[in-house]
Every structure is written in C-alpha cells, then in structure tokens.
Design a protein around this motif. Structure first.
Motif, mmCIF file in Angstrom:
data_model
loop_
_atom_site.group_PDB
_atom_site.id
_atom_site.type_symbol
_atom_site.label_atom_id
_atom_site.label_comp_id
_atom_site.label_asym_id
_atom_site.label_seq_id
_atom_site.Cartn_x
_atom_site.Cartn_y
_atom_site.Cartn_z
ATOM 1 N N ARG A 83 -1.481 -1.894 82.551
ATOM 2 C CA ARG A 83 -2.207 -1.823 81.284
ATOM 3 C C ARG A 83 -2.638 -3.208 80.798
ATOM 4 N NH1 ARG A 83 1.657 2.308 80.102
ATOM 5 N NH2 ARG A 83 3.028 0.781 79.085
ATOM 6 N N ALA A 84 -1.953 -4.245 81.268
ATOM 7 C CA ALA A 84 -2.207 -5.596 80.765
ATOM 8 C C ALA A 84 -3.164 -6.404 81.632
ATOM 9 C CB ALA A 84 -0.878 -6.354 80.637
ATOM 10 N N ILE A 85 -3.534 -5.861 82.798
ATOM 11 C CA ILE A 85 -4.305 -6.675 83.750
ATOM 12 C C ILE A 85 -5.659 -6.063 84.070
ATOM 13 C CG2 ILE A 85 -2.194 -7.555 84.810
ATOM 14 C CD1 ILE A 85 -2.732 -5.695 87.208
ATOM 15 N N GLY A 86 -6.540 -6.917 84.600
ATOM 16 C CA GLY A 86 -7.776 -6.492 85.234
ATOM 17 C C GLY A 86 -7.793 -7.068 86.638
ATOM 18 N N VAL A 87 -8.408 -6.371 87.569
ATOM 19 C CA VAL A 87 -8.418 -6.807 88.969
ATOM 20 C C VAL A 87 -9.815 -6.666 89.541
ATOM 21 C CG1 VAL A 87 -7.426 -6.515 91.270
ATOM 22 C CG2 VAL A 87 -6.024 -6.020 89.242
ATOM 23 N N THR A 88 -10.305 -7.749 90.143
ATOM 24 C CA THR A 88 -11.538 -7.691 90.916
ATOM 25 C C THR A 88 -11.195 -8.115 92.329
ATOM 26 O OG1 THR A 88 -12.958 -8.159 89.028
ATOM 27 C CG2 THR A 88 -13.869 -8.602 91.197
ATOM 28 N N LEU A 104 -19.785 1.895 84.291
ATOM 29 C CA LEU A 104 -18.911 1.348 83.257
ATOM 30 C C LEU A 104 -18.363 2.436 82.341
ATOM 31 C CD1 LEU A 104 -20.406 -2.100 82.213
ATOM 32 C CD2 LEU A 104 -18.806 -1.518 84.024
ATOM 33 N N ARG A 105 -19.155 3.441 82.069
ATOM 34 C CA ARG A 105 -18.647 4.534 81.230
ATOM 35 C C ARG A 105 -17.550 5.314 81.957
ATOM 36 N NH1 ARG A 105 -23.948 6.976 77.952
ATOM 37 N NH2 ARG A 105 -24.253 5.105 76.665
ATOM 38 N N LEU A 106 -17.704 5.459 83.277
ATOM 39 C CA LEU A 106 -16.666 6.115 84.057
ATOM 40 C C LEU A 106 -15.371 5.307 84.014
ATOM 41 C CD1 LEU A 106 -15.607 8.221 86.067
ATOM 42 C CD2 LEU A 106 -16.655 6.862 87.910
ATOM 43 N N PHE A 107 -15.489 3.983 84.233
ATOM 44 C CA PHE A 107 -14.299 3.136 84.168
ATOM 45 C C PHE A 107 -13.683 3.172 82.773
ATOM 46 C CE2 PHE A 107 -15.984 1.015 88.040
ATOM 47 C CZ PHE A 107 -14.819 1.027 88.797
ATOM 48 N N ALA A 108 -14.528 3.210 81.743
ATOM 49 C CA ALA A 108 -14.023 3.265 80.373
ATOM 50 C C ALA A 108 -13.182 4.526 80.154
ATOM 51 C CB ALA A 108 -15.176 3.213 79.379
ATOM 52 N N LEU A 110 -11.588 6.216 82.482
ATOM 53 C CA LEU A 110 -10.348 6.065 83.241
ATOM 54 C C LEU A 110 -9.349 5.170 82.503
ATOM 55 C CD1 LEU A 110 -11.847 5.636 86.826
ATOM 56 C CD2 LEU A 110 -10.642 7.644 85.934
ATOM 57 N N LEU A 111 -9.887 4.231 81.713
ATOM 58 C CA LEU A 111 -9.044 3.327 80.940
ATOM 59 C C LEU A 111 -8.733 3.877 79.548
ATOM 60 C CD1 LEU A 111 -10.841 0.019 81.974
ATOM 61 C CD2 LEU A 111 -8.507 0.678 82.596
ATOM 62 N N ARG A 112 -9.079 5.151 79.331
ATOM 63 C CA ARG A 112 -8.821 5.853 78.074
ATOM 64 C C ARG A 112 -9.628 5.290 76.907
ATOM 65 N NH1 ARG A 112 -2.231 6.891 78.540
ATOM 66 N NH2 ARG A 112 -2.331 7.943 80.565
ATOM 67 N N LEU A 113 -10.787 4.722 77.231
ATOM 68 C CA LEU A 113 -11.738 4.327 76.186
ATOM 69 C C LEU A 113 -12.812 5.406 76.140
ATOM 70 C CD1 LEU A 113 -12.124 0.552 77.135
ATOM 71 C CD2 LEU A 113 -10.886 1.461 75.169
ATOM 72 N N LEU A 152 -16.985 -7.288 87.669
ATOM 73 C CA LEU A 152 -16.259 -8.068 86.679
ATOM 74 C C LEU A 152 -16.275 -7.392 85.314
ATOM 75 C CD1 LEU A 152 -17.062 -11.855 87.255
ATOM 76 C CD2 LEU A 152 -14.821 -10.779 87.177
ATOM 77 N N ALA A 153 -17.441 -6.859 84.954
ATOM 78 C CA ALA A 153 -17.560 -6.161 83.672
ATOM 79 C C ALA A 153 -16.576 -4.997 83.599
ATOM 80 C CB ALA A 153 -18.989 -5.658 83.486
ATOM 81 N N ALA A 154 -16.438 -4.254 84.706
ATOM 82 C CA ALA A 154 -15.487 -3.136 84.743
ATOM 83 C C ALA A 154 -14.054 -3.627 84.560
ATOM 84 C CB ALA A 154 -15.631 -2.380 86.062
ATOM 85 N N SER A 155 -13.738 -4.796 85.153
ATOM 86 C CA SER A 155 -12.383 -5.345 85.051
ATOM 87 C C SER A 155 -12.038 -5.777 83.632
ATOM 88 C CB SER A 155 -12.234 -6.551 85.986
ATOM 89 O OG SER A 155 -12.442 -6.178 87.329
ATOM 90 N N LEU A 156 -13.056 -6.059 82.833
ATOM 91 C CA LEU A 156 -12.825 -6.591 81.489
ATOM 92 C C LEU A 156 -13.000 -5.556 80.385
ATOM 93 C CD1 LEU A 156 -14.598 -10.030 81.884
ATOM 94 C CD2 LEU A 156 -12.160 -9.624 81.677
ATOM 95 N N LEU A 157 -13.299 -4.330 80.750
ATOM 96 C CA LEU A 157 -13.536 -3.305 79.735
ATOM 97 C C LEU A 157 -12.365 -3.171 78.758
ATOM 98 C CD1 LEU A 157 -15.195 -0.472 81.851
ATOM 99 C CD2 LEU A 157 -16.192 -1.517 79.801
#
Length: 335
Positions: A83-88, A104-108, A110-113, A152-157
């Motif tokens: 939950r605390a990290i991003g990985v590329t 990005l919306r799909l990743f969001a 998955l990240l519960r955004l 990178l954008a996905a990793s920082l969502l």
C-alpha cells in the motif's frame, strides 16, 4: 536494530540473503535510504540489483536477514508495504489495447480509487506527464518514451511513499530519458523516496542523492556521487608529440598522481588516477616540461561516475571493492 531506525529511513535492509538453488543472489545486503531522497542502486549485470528490488517490494521473501519499507516489515506486513509503494519494472505494465486514460482508470480502480476521485486522479496524472493530448489513443500507438511515462503515471496514482524504478529508461532516446528524469526530480521534490536501479551512470549522477554499488549480492560501496568520485580520485592525462615519449611521460605522471599510468599508443596518451589533492594542471605541465617530455595536450579532471563504477566493481581490473562479476539477477536465475 531495524525497529529503532525506521523513523529515519524509508528503506532499510540488514544482512538480507536470497538463494535460488545453487545461486547465491544476495549475500547479506545492507541498505539504508533516508526518506525523501533518491538512491541509485548500481552494479554489473548479475550483481543482485533486481533480486534486491523483488525482496523489498515483497515479490519474493528473503531467506535470511530483515527489511523494512516505509516502516513495515516486508515479510510480516507485506500488504502494508504494497500500500505504501509504487513500482515501475523493466517492462511496462500498460495494456496496449486500452487508451492511456483507460489504462490509468483501470489502475485507479485496482488501487481502490473509484468513481469521480479515480477519474480525476487519472486525468491529473495524464496532464502531469504530458499525455493529455494522447489520452484517448490506444497505448500501442505510443512511443517508447510515452509508454514509460504512462507506466510511471500508473505507479504514482496512489501517491506512494516509496517508488521503485527498475531500469526506467532502458532503450529510450535522450529526449525521452530527459522527460523521465524530470519526472523523477519532481517526485523527489514532493517528498517521495525513490530507489533507482540503472545501467546509465549519468542517470545516477544526475538524479541520486546517494549511490550504492552492489556486487556479489552485497553493498560493496556506498556514498554520494561526489564522495565516490573523490574516493577514486581525479584523472590526469597527457598527450605527447611522439610515441617514443610515452614512457618518459609515464615516469613523471606516476609519482605526481600516485596512480598507475596507462599508456595508449594509438592516441599517444598517458593517463592515471590522481590521488594527490594538491596536484594542479600547471604543476603537472611544469614537471613534464622539466623532464623534457614534448606535451601536445594535458588535462586534469574529475572522474565520471562511469569511471568510478568500473574502478569500484573491478571491471577495469583494479577493483577497490568487490570483484566485478556478481550472482545472476532473478531474470537470469529463472531462465
């Protein structure tokens, strides 16, 4: 030891070991990366860098030793670490059939955004990484640099506290690399801790607050880029008028620099690492002139991080740290 240091360090590992059969990938790796800094993890191919990242991101458990990321134990609290990290990773994780916005919306999700908050965050990241104009195009139409920025954008969502970048600019052209570097600087300025593995020494030199040279699964050398350069020393080089003068130039340069002169007959050049902090170019030229060495050109400069890397890993045959060939990384081990 790990518990009392986690308030200072975003990434902390002590004596981490990892084996894959007969391959000893990590042999007691120690890392201590302060919060809000960029750390460059360098080393020859097979040194253990990717295995280290996989342990720290909870993808594989260590066999021995301990590690904490963002204050959480990678074995006992893997969900909290994630939950605390991003990985590329080395390969982009985007779906070619989806547009940049859809990715990005799909990743969001998955990240519960979810809902409006997730859509807003996706649009913010598209704008931040200069992808808004291509947001509705399929990712398969993106250039390599655009795909990397989308990754990178996905990793920082989810606004990670710690971001792991494993060879983030491999294969990119210089312009795309500069864009990624600018993004990393922005992340670090905003307080994100970044652990960067890279084969581009210039990348670490320009981005990293600290550098860890990994070899044979251990942290062989640690310091800032400037500290490592000072450890190797400056570099002195003389170009002489004729090949016959090379030996005489080497006789002068050796005692002056404290380093072992290297002769390049094709260029009629002699070079050596300069460990005497008091050595100046005028003094070097005067000594050569007094010895009757016909000098065409002379230089005294700071070493590049490439030269530091080669020296400290032994790739140039003069290791100060560990030898130059390490244990295979995970990709090689799994092959």
């Amino acid at each position: 030891m790990l518990d009392r240091m986690t308030t200072t360090y975003a990434v902390l590992s002590e004596a981490v070991e990892k084996r894959y059969g007969d391959v000893h990938a990590l042999r007691g790796l120690d890392l201590a990366i302060p919060e809000g800094t960029v750390c460059g993890l360098l080393g020859p191919n097979g040194a253990g860098k990717t295995t280290a990242v996989r342990v720290l991101t909870t993808l594989v458990p260590p066999d021995a030793g301990g590690a904490r990321v963002a204050g959480h134990d990678v074995v006992a609290e893997p969900a909290a670490v994630r939950r605390a990290i991003g990985v590329t990773g080395q390969a982009t994780s985007v779906d070619d059939d989806l547009s940049g916005r859809e990715n990005l919306r799909l990743f969001a999700r998955l990240l519960r955004l979810r809902g409006p908050a997730g859509r807003k965050r996706a649009d913010e990241m598209l704008a931040r990484f200069g992808l808004a104009g291509a947001a509705d195009r399929p990712a398969r139409t993106y250039s390599g640099g655009m795909r990397r920025r989308l990754d990178l954008a996905a990793s920082l969502l989810a606004r990670p506290r710690v971001l792991f970048l494993d060879e983030p600019t491999t294969g990119l052209d210089p312009a795309s690399r500069e864009q990624i570097w600018a993004a990393v600087r922005e992340m670090a300025a905003a307080g994100t801790t970044v652990l960067l593995t890279t084969q581009y020494l210039e990348e670490a030199d320009r981005l990293a607050d600290s550098v860890v040279v990994v070899d044979h699964g251990r942290a062989a050398v640690t310091g800032t880029p400037d500290e490592l350069k000072r450890r190797v020393g400056a570099y002195a080089e003389v170009v002489v008028a004729e090949e016959a003068a090379l030996a005489a130039a080497a006789v002068v340069l050796g005692p002056l620099t404290g380093g072992e002169p290297r002769l390049d007959a094709e260029r009629r050049a002699v070079g050596a690492a300069a460990f005497d902090p008091g050595l100046t170019l005028p003094r070097m030229v005067r000594e050569l002139d007094a010895a009757g060495v016909p000098v065409v050109d002379a230089s005294l400069r700071s070493p590049t991080l490439d030269e530091v890397f080669l020296r400290l890993t032994g790739a140039d045959g003069t290791a100060e740290g560990a030898p130059g060939t390490g244990a295979p990384d995970m990709e090689e081990e799994a092959a």
